[in-house]
Design an enzyme around this catalytic site. Sequence first.
Site, PDB file in Angstrom:
ATOM      1  N   TYR A   1      31.478  32.980  27.242  1.00  0.00           N
ATOM      2  CA  TYR A   1      32.390  33.561  28.243  1.00  0.00           C
ATOM      3  C   TYR A   1      31.629  34.384  29.305  1.00  0.00           C
ATOM      4  CZ  TYR A   1      36.023  36.863  29.875  1.00  0.00           C
ATOM      5  OH  TYR A   1      36.848  37.656  30.629  1.00  0.00           O
TER       6      TYR A   1
ATOM      7  N   LYS B   1      30.700  37.712  17.696  1.00  0.00           N
ATOM      8  CA  LYS B   1      31.312  38.914  18.295  1.00  0.00           C
ATOM      9  C   LYS B   1      32.667  39.339  17.724  1.00  0.00           C
ATOM     10  CE  LYS B   1      33.757  36.501  21.947  1.00  0.00           C
ATOM     11  NZ  LYS B   1      34.234  36.478  23.299  1.00  0.00           N
TER      12      LYS B   1
ATOM     13  N   SER C   1      27.488  46.878  23.285  1.00  0.00           N
ATOM     14  CA  SER C   1      28.936  47.038  23.336  1.00  0.00           C
ATOM     15  C   SER C   1      29.325  48.509  23.202  1.00  0.00           C
ATOM     16  CB  SER C   1      29.534  46.254  22.166  1.00  0.00           C
ATOM     17  OG  SER C   1      30.883  46.583  22.001  1.00  0.00           O
ATOM     18  N   ALA C   2      30.458  48.856  23.777  1.00  0.00           N
ATOM     19  CA  ALA C   2      31.001  50.209  23.612  1.00  0.00           C
ATOM     20  C   ALA C   2      31.331  50.483  22.151  1.00  0.00           C
ATOM     21  CB  ALA C   2      32.261  50.361  24.470  1.00  0.00           C
TER      22      ALA C   2
ATOM     23  N   ASP D   1      41.125  50.313  14.528  1.00  0.00           N
ATOM     24  CA  ASP D   1      41.333  50.557  15.964  1.00  0.00           C
ATOM     25  C   ASP D   1      41.261  52.050  16.277  1.00  0.00           C
ATOM     26  OD1 ASP D   1      41.550  48.038  16.950  1.00  0.00           O
ATOM     27  OD2 ASP D   1      43.722  48.066  17.225  1.00  0.00           O
TER      28      ASP D   1
ATOM     29  N   LYS E   1      24.908  45.501  16.680  1.00  0.00           N
ATOM     30  CA  LYS E   1      24.546  45.837  18.074  1.00  0.00           C
ATOM     31  C   LYS E   1      23.665  47.089  18.100  1.00  0.00           C
ATOM     32  CE  LYS E   1      26.571  42.590  20.308  1.00  0.00           C
ATOM     33  NZ  LYS E   1      25.745  41.577  20.974  1.00  0.00           N
TER      34      LYS E   1
ATOM     35  N   TYR F   1      29.812  44.238  12.930  1.00  0.00           N
ATOM     36  CA  TYR F   1      29.508  43.759  14.287  1.00  0.00           C
ATOM     37  C   TYR F   1      28.878  44.879  15.116  1.00  0.00           C
ATOM     38  CZ  TYR F   1      30.265  42.814  19.217  1.00  0.00           C
ATOM     39  OH  TYR F   1      30.079  42.697  20.573  1.00  0.00           O
TER      40      TYR F   1
HETATM   41  P1  NAD Z   1      30.808  34.184  23.494  1.00  0.00           P
HETATM   42  O1  NAD Z   1      31.011  33.925  22.051  1.00  0.00           O
HETATM   43  O2  NAD Z   1      31.711  33.510  24.459  1.00  0.00           O
HETATM   44  O3  NAD Z   1      29.291  33.868  23.904  1.00  0.00           O
HETATM   45  C1  NAD Z   1      28.227  34.024  23.012  1.00  0.00           C
HETATM   46  C2  NAD Z   1      27.432  32.724  23.014  1.00  0.00           C
HETATM   47  O4  NAD Z   1      26.331  32.829  22.121  1.00  0.00           O
HETATM   48  C3  NAD Z   1      28.266  31.514  22.558  1.00  0.00           C
HETATM   49  O5  NAD Z   1      28.159  30.502  23.538  1.00  0.00           O
HETATM   50  C4  NAD Z   1      27.627  31.101  21.244  1.00  0.00           C
HETATM   51  O6  NAD Z   1      27.696  29.708  21.055  1.00  0.00           O
HETATM   52  C5  NAD Z   1      26.204  31.611  21.414  1.00  0.00           C
HETATM   53  N1  NAD Z   1      25.492  31.927  20.170  1.00  0.00           N
HETATM   54  C6  NAD Z   1      25.887  32.746  19.158  1.00  0.00           C
HETATM   55  N2  NAD Z   1      24.936  32.810  18.207  1.00  0.00           N
HETATM   56  C7  NAD Z   1      23.916  32.029  18.625  1.00  0.00           C
HETATM   57  C8  NAD Z   1      22.644  31.705  18.091  1.00  0.00           C
HETATM   58  N3  NAD Z   1      22.244  32.162  16.902  1.00  0.00           N
HETATM   59  N4  NAD Z   1      21.831  30.871  18.787  1.00  0.00           N
HETATM   60  C9  NAD Z   1      22.222  30.387  19.996  1.00  0.00           C
HETATM   61  N5  NAD Z   1      23.410  30.660  20.555  1.00  0.00           N
HETATM   62  C10 NAD Z   1      24.249  31.475  19.877  1.00  0.00           C
HETATM   63  O7  NAD Z   1      30.860  35.768  23.686  1.00  0.00           O
HETATM   64  P2  NAD Z   1      30.904  36.633  25.023  1.00  0.00           P
HETATM   65  O8  NAD Z   1      32.228  37.289  25.089  1.00  0.00           O
HETATM   66  O9  NAD Z   1      30.420  35.839  26.172  1.00  0.00           O
HETATM   67  O10 NAD Z   1      29.854  37.763  24.649  1.00  0.00           O
HETATM   68  C11 NAD Z   1      28.492  37.682  25.014  1.00  0.00           C
HETATM   69  C12 NAD Z   1      27.764  38.860  24.399  1.00  0.00           C
HETATM   70  O11 NAD Z   1      28.374  40.072  24.830  1.00  0.00           O
HETATM   71  C13 NAD Z   1      27.807  38.887  22.864  1.00  0.00           C
HETATM   72  O12 NAD Z   1      26.568  39.324  22.380  1.00  0.00           O
HETATM   73  C14 NAD Z   1      28.876  39.914  22.563  1.00  0.00           C
HETATM   74  O13 NAD Z   1      28.663  40.546  21.317  1.00  0.00           O
HETATM   75  C15 NAD Z   1      28.695  40.889  23.709  1.00  0.00           C
HETATM   76  N6  NAD Z   1      29.922  41.634  24.015  1.00  0.00           N
HETATM   77  C16 NAD Z   1      31.077  40.955  24.236  1.00  0.00           C
HETATM   78  C17 NAD Z   1      32.252  41.667  24.465  1.00  0.00           C
HETATM   79  C18 NAD Z   1      33.559  40.938  24.675  1.00  0.00           C
HETATM   80  O14 NAD Z   1      34.610  41.560  24.479  1.00  0.00           O
HETATM   81  N7  NAD Z   1      33.568  39.675  25.090  1.00  0.00           N
HETATM   82  C19 NAD Z   1      32.240  43.072  24.491  1.00  0.00           C
HETATM   83  C20 NAD Z   1      31.019  43.730  24.280  1.00  0.00           C
HETATM   84  C21 NAD Z   1      29.865  42.993  24.037  1.00  0.00           C
HETATM   85  N1  UDP Z   2      45.902  44.668  20.682  1.00  0.00           N
HETATM   86  C1  UDP Z   2      47.231  44.396  20.373  1.00  0.00           C
HETATM   87  N2  UDP Z   2      47.557  43.131  19.983  1.00  0.00           N
HETATM   88  C2  UDP Z   2      46.634  42.121  19.899  1.00  0.00           C
HETATM   89  C3  UDP Z   2      45.293  42.414  20.229  1.00  0.00           C
HETATM   90  C4  UDP Z   2      44.968  43.705  20.613  1.00  0.00           C
HETATM   91  O1  UDP Z   2      48.094  45.272  20.441  1.00  0.00           O
HETATM   92  O2  UDP Z   2      46.994  40.992  19.516  1.00  0.00           O
HETATM   93  C5  UDP Z   2      45.549  46.022  21.146  1.00  0.00           C
HETATM   94  C6  UDP Z   2      44.520  46.724  20.266  1.00  0.00           C
HETATM   95  O3  UDP Z   2      45.168  47.430  19.217  1.00  0.00           O
HETATM   96  C7  UDP Z   2      43.810  47.648  21.265  1.00  0.00           C
HETATM   97  C8  UDP Z   2      43.875  46.858  22.586  1.00  0.00           C
HETATM   98  O4  UDP Z   2      44.930  45.896  22.414  1.00  0.00           O
HETATM   99  O5  UDP Z   2      44.545  48.840  21.440  1.00  0.00           O
HETATM  100  C9  UDP Z   2      42.580  46.096  22.893  1.00  0.00           C
HETATM  101  O6  UDP Z   2      42.224  45.316  21.771  1.00  0.00           O
HETATM  102  P1  UDP Z   2      41.016  44.286  21.847  1.00  0.00           P
HETATM  103  O7  UDP Z   2      40.891  43.642  20.494  1.00  0.00           O
HETATM  104  O8  UDP Z   2      41.190  43.381  23.019  1.00  0.00           O
HETATM  105  O9  UDP Z   2      39.733  45.193  22.165  1.00  0.00           O
HETATM  106  P2  UDP Z   2      39.035  46.332  21.270  1.00  0.00           P
HETATM  107  O10 UDP Z   2      40.085  46.931  20.378  1.00  0.00           O
HETATM  108  O11 UDP Z   2      37.972  45.630  20.521  1.00  0.00           O
HETATM  109  O12 UDP Z   2      38.517  47.307  22.248  1.00  0.00           O
END
Ligand code: NAD
Ligand code: UDP
Length: 336
Positions: free
Chosen positions: A11, A84, A124-125, A294, A152, A148
């Site tokens: 993503y 993730k 990540s936060a 949460d 991180k 998770y």
């Molecule tokens: P995503 O799952 O869409 O992308 C991660 C990609 O990594 C995927 O395409 C997956 O196939 C690939 N992958 C996983 N393990 C692998 C491995 N061992 N070797 C090769 N490829 C591998 O996730 P995203 O939302 O795009 O997140 C990207 C990064 O940001 C992640 O590290 C995630 O932990 C971090 N992050 C995401 C969020 C969020 O809410 N989306 C928030 C904070 C941090």
């Molecule tokens: N949340 C919700 N219903 C859902 C998914 C999430 O009410 O199906 C709420 C969750 O409790 C939080 C906010 O939406 O207050 C964001 O959740 P998310 O999982 O997207 O992010 P994170 O909690 O990891 O920051």
Amino acid sequence: MNILLTGGAGYIGSHTCVMLLEQGHDVVVVDNLCNSKVESLKRVEKITGKKIIFYQQDLSNAAGVDEIFKHQLIDAVIHFAGLKSVAESVDQPLRYYQNNIDGTLALCDAMLANGVKNLVFSSSATVYGNPETMPINENAPVGPFNPYGRSKLFIEEILTDLYASDKSWNIALLRYFNPVGAHPGGLIGEDPSDLPNNLMPYVSQVAVGKLSELKVFGDDYETPDGTGVRDYIHVMDLAEGHLKALEKLQAGPGLVTYNLGTGRGCSVLEMVAAFEKASGRQIPYQIVGRRQGDIPTCYADPSFAEKELGWTASRGIDEMCADAWRWQHMNPKGYL
Ligand code: NAD
Ligand code: UDP
């Protein structure tokens, strides 16, 4: 620059690919496609009219990762690859530690062996756990409470040790808040392979009729409307943050940590209302009990990133919802 994106088919990676290619950089992606499809990269090529070099490979395959550096000229790496899901990490902690940490170790080994020492890491936060004060700045105590989040934090610590051992590395630890939204063209977006865990993809799938109703996890928090408050950040703003971090690495900052968020908190019900406005559809919901683990409120103090990187998030909740909806509406079944 020539940039290697691990997890670049995912993503955030795919949106960052668009941004990098549009800024004239060359992109190599390594991804094992465990949570993505190669179609995302084809769409990035369609959007930009540029080619991506793609390796379908697991990052923990050290010899394979080393080969990439031997065959490609790489100036810097953005390390997105990782598992993730918080809930999945509680059920399968070893898989999470193995995938996220082994992959990072193999990557850093290959970088070291090939003299590439510029790295941007997706943190990540979540590393802050349940902070006592808001907004959260980079000096807030860390203390994640799920595997998770700990994976991180451990990686941040590994990278800190690596930097301490060799000050010629430049490493940016980017702590993302809640990435949502999609590229405005509607061709790429978030495509969860299972039932979405996160709010925005869940709401989108309710709006498009794939899911019947949203379950709102708790309305008895100490927040203005009782529902959880988060700092949602448009994925295109986040992608821009990566470009700024890469620019910063060119100046040789050493190891740096930045919060990437908007600084604004938004409740679940505010998000539902914004999505209803953007989509013109009603989002049926039901209030249920709190989700375990949460926290009530979480939003960033992004002023350090603004000062150091000249970066701020410019897109608001309405734009996030409009873009997420366009992607969902144009691709009701995701990438297929
Ligand atoms: P995503 O799952 O869409 O992308 C991660 C990609 O990594 C995927 O395409 C997956 O196939 C690939 N992958 C996983 N393990 C692998 C491995 N061992 N070797 C090769 N490829 C591998 O996730 P995203 O939302 O795009 O997140 C990207 C990064 O940001 C992640 O590290 C995630 O932990 C971090 N992050 C995401 C969020 C969020 O809410 N989306 C928030 C904070 C941090
Ligand atoms: N949340 C919700 N219903 C859902 C998914 C999430 O009410 O199906 C709420 C969750 O409790 C939080 C906010 O939406 O207050 C964001 O959740 P998310 O999982 O997207 O992010 P994170 O909690 O990891 O920051």
